[in-house]
Scaffold this active site. Sequence first.
Site, mmCIF file in Angstrom:
data_model
loop_
_atom_site.group_PDB
_atom_site.id
_atom_site.type_symbol
_atom_site.label_atom_id
_atom_site.label_comp_id
_atom_site.label_asym_id
_atom_site.label_seq_id
_atom_site.Cartn_x
_atom_site.Cartn_y
_atom_site.Cartn_z
ATOM 1 N N TYR A 1 26.445 40.574 50.899
ATOM 2 C CA TYR A 1 27.148 39.678 49.972
ATOM 3 C C TYR A 1 26.412 38.344 49.956
ATOM 4 O O TYR A 1 25.930 37.896 50.994
ATOM 5 C CB TYR A 1 28.581 39.482 50.458
ATOM 6 C CG TYR A 1 29.542 38.969 49.411
ATOM 7 C CD1 TYR A 1 29.982 39.806 48.383
ATOM 8 C CD2 TYR A 1 30.023 37.673 49.447
ATOM 9 C CE1 TYR A 1 30.878 39.356 47.430
ATOM 10 C CE2 TYR A 1 30.928 37.216 48.488
ATOM 11 C CZ TYR A 1 31.347 38.060 47.485
ATOM 12 O OH TYR A 1 32.235 37.621 46.548
ATOM 13 N N ASN B 1 42.017 36.543 43.986
ATOM 14 C CA ASN B 1 42.294 37.329 42.780
ATOM 15 C C ASN B 1 43.065 36.573 41.701
ATOM 16 O O ASN B 1 42.639 36.574 40.543
ATOM 17 C CB ASN B 1 43.019 38.628 43.137
ATOM 18 C CG ASN B 1 42.107 39.562 43.909
ATOM 19 O OD1 ASN B 1 40.892 39.403 43.876
ATOM 20 N ND2 ASN B 1 42.677 40.525 44.603
ATOM 21 N N ASN C 1 43.747 48.437 36.520
ATOM 22 C CA ASN C 1 44.523 48.668 37.734
ATOM 23 C C ASN C 1 43.801 48.092 38.942
ATOM 24 O O ASN C 1 44.409 47.712 39.928
ATOM 25 C CB ASN C 1 44.776 50.166 37.925
ATOM 26 C CG ASN C 1 45.777 50.398 39.008
ATOM 27 O OD1 ASN C 1 46.727 49.632 39.119
ATOM 28 N ND2 ASN C 1 45.565 51.423 39.813
ATOM 29 N N SER C 2 42.483 48.061 38.851
ATOM 30 C CA SER C 2 41.637 47.396 39.853
ATOM 31 C C SER C 2 42.029 47.680 41.281
ATOM 32 O O SER C 2 42.080 46.777 42.095
ATOM 33 C CB SER C 2 41.705 45.879 39.677
ATOM 34 O OG SER C 2 40.929 45.455 38.624
ATOM 35 N N ARG D 1 41.242 54.453 34.434
ATOM 36 C CA ARG D 1 40.692 55.802 34.546
ATOM 37 C C ARG D 1 41.769 56.845 34.219
ATOM 38 O O ARG D 1 42.938 56.635 34.532
ATOM 39 C CB ARG D 1 40.188 56.050 35.976
ATOM 40 C CG ARG D 1 38.820 55.453 36.273
ATOM 41 C CD ARG D 1 38.476 55.623 37.734
ATOM 42 N NE ARG D 1 39.522 55.081 38.588
ATOM 43 C CZ ARG D 1 40.303 55.790 39.390
ATOM 44 N NH1 ARG D 1 40.137 57.088 39.499
ATOM 45 N NH2 ARG D 1 41.241 55.201 40.112
ATOM 46 N N ARG E 1 44.015 59.927 34.994
ATOM 47 C CA ARG E 1 44.515 60.386 36.304
ATOM 48 C C ARG E 1 45.765 61.223 36.101
ATOM 49 O O ARG E 1 46.361 61.214 35.027
ATOM 50 C CB ARG E 1 44.819 59.184 37.188
ATOM 51 C CG ARG E 1 45.920 58.289 36.606
ATOM 52 C CD ARG E 1 45.992 56.983 37.351
ATOM 53 N NE ARG E 1 44.876 56.120 36.990
ATOM 54 C CZ ARG E 1 44.434 55.121 37.745
ATOM 55 N NH1 ARG E 1 44.990 54.874 38.901
ATOM 56 N NH2 ARG E 1 43.443 54.360 37.347
ATOM 57 N N MET F 1 32.529 48.591 39.170
ATOM 58 C CA MET F 1 33.065 49.788 39.813
ATOM 59 C C MET F 1 32.293 51.060 39.546
ATOM 60 O O MET F 1 32.232 51.943 40.388
ATOM 61 C CB MET F 1 34.498 50.015 39.333
ATOM 62 C CG MET F 1 35.478 49.054 39.939
ATOM 63 S SD MET F 1 37.125 49.590 39.481
ATOM 64 C CE MET F 1 38.042 48.154 39.991
#
Lengths: 396, 396
Positions: A67, A156, A182-183, A223, A225, A298
């Site tokens: 990082y 966040n 939704n993260s 996504r 699901r 992601m």
Amino acid sequence: MPFFPTRRLLNELVNRAIVYSHNGDPSKVLTAFSYRPLPPPSPNTVNVKFVLAPINPADLNVIEGVYPAKPTPISYPASSGLGSDNSVFVGGNEGLAQVTEVGQGVSGLEKNDWVIMTKPQIGTWCTTKNVGAEDILKVPQMDGLSEVQAATMTVNPPTAYNMLQEFVSLNEGDWVVQNGANSAVWSLLSLNLRKSCNFASQVGQAVIQIAASRGLKTLNFVRPRDNLEELVNELQNLGATKVLTYDALADKSLRKDLKEWTGGKEIRLGLNCVGGQETTLMARLLGNDAHLVSYGAMSKQPLSLPTSLFIFKNLTSHGFWQSRWYSQKSRDEQKRLMDLLANLMSQGMLKAPSHEVISISAKESDEEAGRKVREVIAKTTGGQHGKKVLLKFSID
Amino acid sequence: MPFFPTRRLLNELVNRAIVYSHNGDPSKVLTAFSYRPLPPPSPNTVNVKFVLAPINPADLNVIEGVYPAKPTPISYPASSGLGSDNSVFVGGNEGLAQVTEVGQGVSGLEKNDWVIMTKPQIGTWCTTKNVGAEDILKVPQMDGLSEVQAATMTVNPPTAYNMLQEFVSLNEGDWVVQNGANSAVWSLLSLNLRKSCNFASQVGQAVIQIAASRGLKTLNFVRPRDNLEELVNELQNLGATKVLTYDALADKSLRKDLKEWTGGKEIRLGLNCVGGQETTLMARLLGNDAHLVSYGAMSKQPLSLPTSLFIFKNLTSHGFWQSRWYSQKSRDEQKRLMDLLANLMSQGMLKAPSHEVISISAKESDEEAGRKVREVIAKTTGGQHGKKVLLKFSID
């Protein structure tokens, strides 16, 4: 700021930190480390005890060494006999602490005040800490503001708030589109393509709630699901206007539907934490003069956008990193935003993320405490772990 | 603005335009069209005769119907017997014209003044035209400013100038990196991925020269080729600091070399007309807070950038389109820039692109003239044609 490590005796009232001496897999290199009670604070500093400190994905990337933000090592006397290294790093970037003692020259802070950290990588996974008065901000203790909310408010929620604020001037009724809505999954992101770097957030849910509080409409992609309906309901309960899966992006009828929903109003802000093809398709939904703001990756795929969107539709693509925001903004600006977020939280307009608290009792040995932390991290990084994990140390 | 077409007689003094009535392959749909001398200009308009009008790649995309800017059709009387359609489009966006007659209410323009077009897609491939005084700008006639320079000054030179000006505040000694530095090949670009759209420019060479005139250093990437040394010399003669091929981007030693050349100074502006992998690698050479500005997509590949560059290095990616600039800037701002460019040209600091003039004599029939234009276009789009082609109509 030296530590004074101590050989830990069972039931002794001592402090503890989760530390590492070299970069590596967090589920391997982290250990627990006990130290004596802090001396009184030096001028312009305060002593605090931590109430709750989250384990954020970026914290793990810091430990891995992938990082871009680096912590400052804490030195301890070579005479302590705790190893040949004479410095360790304390894990953790975010957390809620309570002031225990105020040093000379510090104004605006009193014993028992809640404070949060604005200096990145300050090391929050510990019982107590001496911190510079400039590196923390007081958080108002108010009805409806929980410890979990306060402990998770520096990364966040401000990321979501600032992305909705800093790039496009939006008015009530305007639309925002985001992916990873939704993260809660883990993503890979690194400056160095050869290394992978875990990154995730509950940013998407904060975007939905903060947008709703401003009267903004959100088009949210998630996504596909099995339990989709459940997720759609959950996000709509938070204030999401529309929730669709990435599959809908490939569907030609989407443009027509979108036009109907928006009344033809162009979408000028897109928020991206996915990258890859899903983001390419999402960018095509944006109108003229739009801004695409990325804060994650992601899909592990780069951001791939047709040049024509930049040239002919005047798309601008940005990144957002809350750590940079802190480094560039005045304390007044930081305080204003934290107060605003605390208010939203206390009014129930910005809920705590779903979470799990890992308690570490003073009765546990350093070995036990270290193993507990390593195990919970191994579990969260092993796959999808929708819940935010917070550490809570008790000193008795 | 009606046309009055005329049955053309050999040697008759008439006007001619290169027109099309429907979108399609320019080497097929373009025809020549004769029309009677213009009536006196109406108030607030002027009559002009064109001196030189380039065939720019974007002009061909407009004819193909794949470019976002659309021309206004010119109507002609149905009684003319020239076909069932009663409107045609005149090709061409850029050109140098000379005022022949000034309408009432027009100030600041006199007969014989040089003018250039600021209204996009005005239709410049013709002998004479009646134009709104607001749609043109006077160009100073000065020593060292050639007709070719003036005829090609509204698209490429201001694109180069504005990209160096509008995104990053650069000081003498600062570096700019660009690809397509030679910019003489044709590229594909379109809002609609299914259609292809030719686009090219001599922007790269203008960037080198304008940067040099401001004391800026340029790092220029070009395609590997047989006559590389020749091209390197040519670009260095224009003022390029360094010229490398895309192959060098894959070479690890480049970063070290670059650091030596720049003295460690970060590059904050990248100009892109290529896209694809070459641009991904070029973007990695940029420093913190840099801006990547795209104006073309020669590789036909999308712009693919690691998300981490946006988040952690604060990269911003923009597009630039000179047509939008004209639509957003005041006449004063437009005039200031054209005067500035004319001055650079007259001082020899911004040279004419290498070019070829296609003369169409009044002695040629419409059929012959049309065929000549279609043939030259078929030749230029067939492959690489390094030279800019300009049309010159003679009226006798």
